[in-house]
Scaffold this active site. Structure first.
Site, PDB file in Angstrom:
ATOM      1  N   ASP A 263       0.857  -1.172   0.000  1.00  0.00           N
ATOM      2  CA  ASP A 263       0.000   0.000   0.000  1.00  0.00           C
ATOM      3  C   ASP A 263       0.903   1.235   0.000  1.00  0.00           C
ATOM      4  O   ASP A 263       2.124   1.144   0.142  1.00  0.00           O
ATOM      5  CB  ASP A 263      -0.960  -0.034   1.208  1.00  0.00           C
ATOM      6  CG  ASP A 263      -2.175   0.855   0.976  1.00  0.00           C
ATOM      7  OD1 ASP A 263      -3.199   0.650   1.628  1.00  0.00           O
ATOM      8  OD2 ASP A 263      -2.094   1.753   0.107  1.00  0.00           O
ATOM      9  N   CYS A 264       0.275   2.385  -0.136  1.00  0.00           N
ATOM     10  CA  CYS A 264       0.990   3.641  -0.365  1.00  0.00           C
ATOM     11  C   CYS A 264       1.916   3.993   0.805  1.00  0.00           C
ATOM     12  O   CYS A 264       1.438   4.222   1.906  1.00  0.00           O
ATOM     13  CB  CYS A 264      -0.065   4.728  -0.536  1.00  0.00           C
ATOM     14  SG  CYS A 264       0.555   6.170  -1.335  1.00  0.00           S
TER      15      CYS A 264
END
Ligand code: GLC
Length: 717
Positions: A263-264
């Site tokens: 994820d980011c």
């Protein structure tokens, strides 16, 4: 020898690490084409990285993406095409209701259709991967991201996760108008303690395998091509560094052969997690866990070569990651055609076209849940004078924050939907998004009309990512407005625009009718008007319960019974598992939803009282439409295992059927139960069955007591 072995051999380590990195798309366009924006999330993007980057995030648009792809390929030594990935969560330009709303249709085929339309609109805009479905089970409405998932039940969540994947990918991601699907957030992100986003999750084996993991596995079985790591630590090990989760479960046990993406900035977050001390440690842990694309941060690019040179990471680890990434690009057909379905003309024709708007309108109508309808105040009629009051009366804020290319100004408001169907006066001063409502005007409007429609809710920024709330009530200003209207004594219908189950307080008692509309999307107002005016009947059923109070959370129907279960809500015995100041049960349970008619259920009949592993047991009820309008009933079958080597939930949804009946019509509704539905996860033997007593319940929601008993016995020797 893999198809790309030769190409990978020719790539430098830095080129491999760049392919394993994803940056924000605006890096390529923010300072005009040909110039690179130096920063993306504070991470320097040197030229060598930019012209070898594997994929970009959050960019769409045919003209823009064609220019970026051309610019990129003119610089890339190996002519490896760029991949464009976006969060297409419930529509690309035509926006459907939020996933938690769509889940209330109990129609996976409708969700599949919405995903197919989203993929079509995204693909002509040049996007080839979506970060969807979000398969995180949620039992806590304080967690803002409940809106992005499909609720509290593993069986339904699994059906929906697979439906999203089928819709996006169709018969193959390389087919026209199909895109690759990335299931997220692996794993159990929705179990965040306190409903506080990004918080710790601590889950025992049983709950993890029975409730939290099934939907991700269903997406993998449906063929999703990517899996995204979650931000949370799972039992103390952050998912992005969790070898057990990604190597043992995802790759070995489930056989996932696609690409893993973090994820980011989740890789960098291994440091604040206290799991990695340095960026090198974080990069090494993520690589060892099986991360293959680092989203937005650049630890792989910065530290990967050093890790390989020092022998801490083998170059083979990079080669395997790059091979998965190149295979994904190949499956998408990007080596033959780097633009795939990108088409400026089709983009103009397809985005928001009548067919897509109609599908979004249908979904919005099917997603709404009629929570209450005292005195059958709904549906309304053309003969009634309607006062439309509240901050959402004429609002176009019908999209949650994951609206992709959707635009509020293209949404149909409730007033826009109603004005041509009803004698409806809009009381604009009676409910402003900001500031005090004009209560006197509201009272006057309500008094002068036959019925009031109160359009209330929470603004989109109060849910979704980082949208956790400790209180679930409507804003005080709205409650004051509701009080003013209710004091007139006129019939009052509340329409809720919201991103989670809310704590309705006295509104639940005082309002005559309550319709949960969620964030209904581009066509929300037109769909809601059809429901309110009876052109179609509501049939939505909750997939996440509404609590009486936030103090009950986490709250879910498939809970274990405890050794001192409360014997019904009237049980006042102190020494029970109960609250002194609140009920145990929710205000509106999982599976709840009304329509404009009523149904009766006969007792449950079973085809046998004893079942053996090879048998199929039939469970039936006679269902009758006892009202004066046609309607659809979602008949739900729940199972309870009365004893075994561990305690089992009081109810488990195992099947359901949507049954349409005319007024007075009756029908026998039959379900088939096989051994697979009686199995559960045991640490020693995985999913297995055990002989013993079971109960089957068939009814309109998870609180049904309409049941029958049977025993499961081993085959006779
Ligand atoms: C966000 C979200 C994730 C999303 C990703 C890319 O932080 O957690 O769901 O897909 O970043 O936008």
């Amino acid at each position: 020898m893999g198809k790309f072995s030769e190409l990978i051999r020719e790539m430098t380590i830095q080129e491999k690490l760049a392919q394993m990195t994803q940056i924000m798309g605006d890096c390529f366009v923010s300072q005009g084409y040909g110039k690179l924006m130096g920063l993306s999330y504070g991470f320097d993007i040197p030229e060598e990285l930019a012209w070898n980057i594997g994929s970009v995030l959050g960019m769409g648009g045919a003209e823009k993406l064609r220019r970026v792809q051309d610019l990129y390929l003119s610089h890339n030594r190996h002519k490896i095409p760029l991949m464009f990935m976006c969060d297409i969560i419930h529509g690309y330009r035509t926006i459907f209701p939020s996933p938690l709303a769509m889940a209330c249709t109990w129609q996976p085929e409708l969700v599949e259709k919405s995903a197919r339309i989203a993929a079509k609109e995204a693909s002509v805009s040049g996007v080839t991967v979506t970060f969807s479905p979000m398969a995180d089970l949620s039992r806590d409405a304080r967690w803002g991201r409940s809106i992005e998932g499909t609720g509290e039940d593993p069986f339904l969540n699994s059906l929906y996760a697979a439906a999203f994947v089928r819709g996006y990918q169709g018969g193959g991601v390389g087919n026209p108008y199909q895109i690759a699907s990335c299931v997220k957030h692996f794993a159990a992100y929705g179990a965040a303690e306190g409903g506080r986003d990004y918080n710790t999750t601590s889950i025992g084996d049983y709950d993890l395998f029975e409730n939290y993991l099934p939907a991700y596995q269903a997406a993998v079985k449906a063929g999703c091509r990517l899996v995204m790591s979650a931000f949370n630590a799972l039992n103390g090990v952050p998912c992005t560094g969790n070898r057990w989760l990604f190597q043992d479960i995802l790759r070995k046990e489930w056989g996932f052969d696609g690409t893993v993406i973090t994820d980011c900035t989740a890789l960098y977050e291994l440091i604040p997690h206290g799991y990695s001390e340095t960026v090198e440690d974080a990069a090494a842990s993520a690589l060892e866990a099986g991360m293959e694309i680092e989203m937005v941060s650049t630890a792989f690019f910065q530290k990967g070569e050093e890790l390989v040179r020092s022998g801490r990471i083998s170059e083979r680890c990079l080669d395997e990651a790059v091979e998965h990434i190149l295979e994904l690009k190949d499956e998408l057909g990007l080596f033959e055609n780097p633009y795939k379905d990108l088409d400026e003309e089709k983009e103009k024709q397809l985005h928001l076209c009548a067919e897509h708007r109609a599908a979004a309108r249908d979904m919005a109508a099917e997603s709404a849940v009629l929570l209450k309808n005292s005195g059958n105040v709904l549906p309304l009629s053309r003969q009634q004078k309607i006062a439309l009051i509240g901050p959402y009366a004429d609002s176009q804020e019908l999209l949650d924050i994951w609206k992709c290319e959707g635009r509020e100004e293209e949404c149909v408001s409730l007033f826009q939907g109603l004005k041509d169907k009803a004698d409806c006066i809009l009381c604009p001063a009676c409910g402003l998004r900001e500031g005090a409502a004009d209560l006197a005007a509201a009272r006057k409007a309500a008094s002068q009309c036959d019925v009031t429609v109160l359009a209330l809710g929470e603004p989109p920024e109060m849910s979704a990512e980082a949208g956790s709330r400790a209180y679930l009530t409507l804003p005080q200003e709205q409650l004051r407005l509701a009080e003013a209207v209710l004091e007139t004594g006129k019939p009052t219908v509340v329409v809720l625009f919201h991103g989670r189950p809310l704590e309705l307080g006295s509104l639940a008692q005082k309002a005559d009718a309550i319709l949960a509309a969620w964030y209904p999307g581009t066509e929300g107002g037109s769909a809601l008007a059809e429901l309110l005016m009876g052109e179609r009947s509501p049939s939505g059923r909750l997939t996440m319960c509404f609590p009486h109070t936030v103090g009950q959370l986490p709250l879910y129907y498939n809970a274990l019974p405890t050794g001192r279960p409360k014997q019904g809500e009237q049980d006042e015995e102190r020494f029970r598992s109960r609250y002194l100041d609140a009920p145990n049960l929710p205000l509106y349970p999982f599976g709840h939803g009304l329509t404009y008619t009523s149904f009766s259920y006969s007792p449950v009949t079973l085809s046998a009282q004893v079942m053996h592993p090879a048998d199929v047991l039939t469970a039936s009820v006679r269902l009758r439409n006892t009202g004066d309008r046609a309607g659809v009933e979602t008949v739900q079958l729940y199972l309870r295992d009365m004893g075994g080597s561990r305690s089992r939930p009081v109810r488990m949804l195992k099947d359901f059927q949507r049954v349409a009946l005319a007024p007075g019509e009756e029908k026998t509704v039959q379900f088939r139960l096989g051994i697979e539905q009686l199995k559960y996860h045991t640490p020693a033997n995985g999913f297995t069955w055990e002989a013993g007593a079971f109960q089957v319940f068939i009814g309109p929601d998870a609180c049904t007591e309409n049941g029958a008993s049977f025993r499961l016995e081993p085959d006779p020797q």
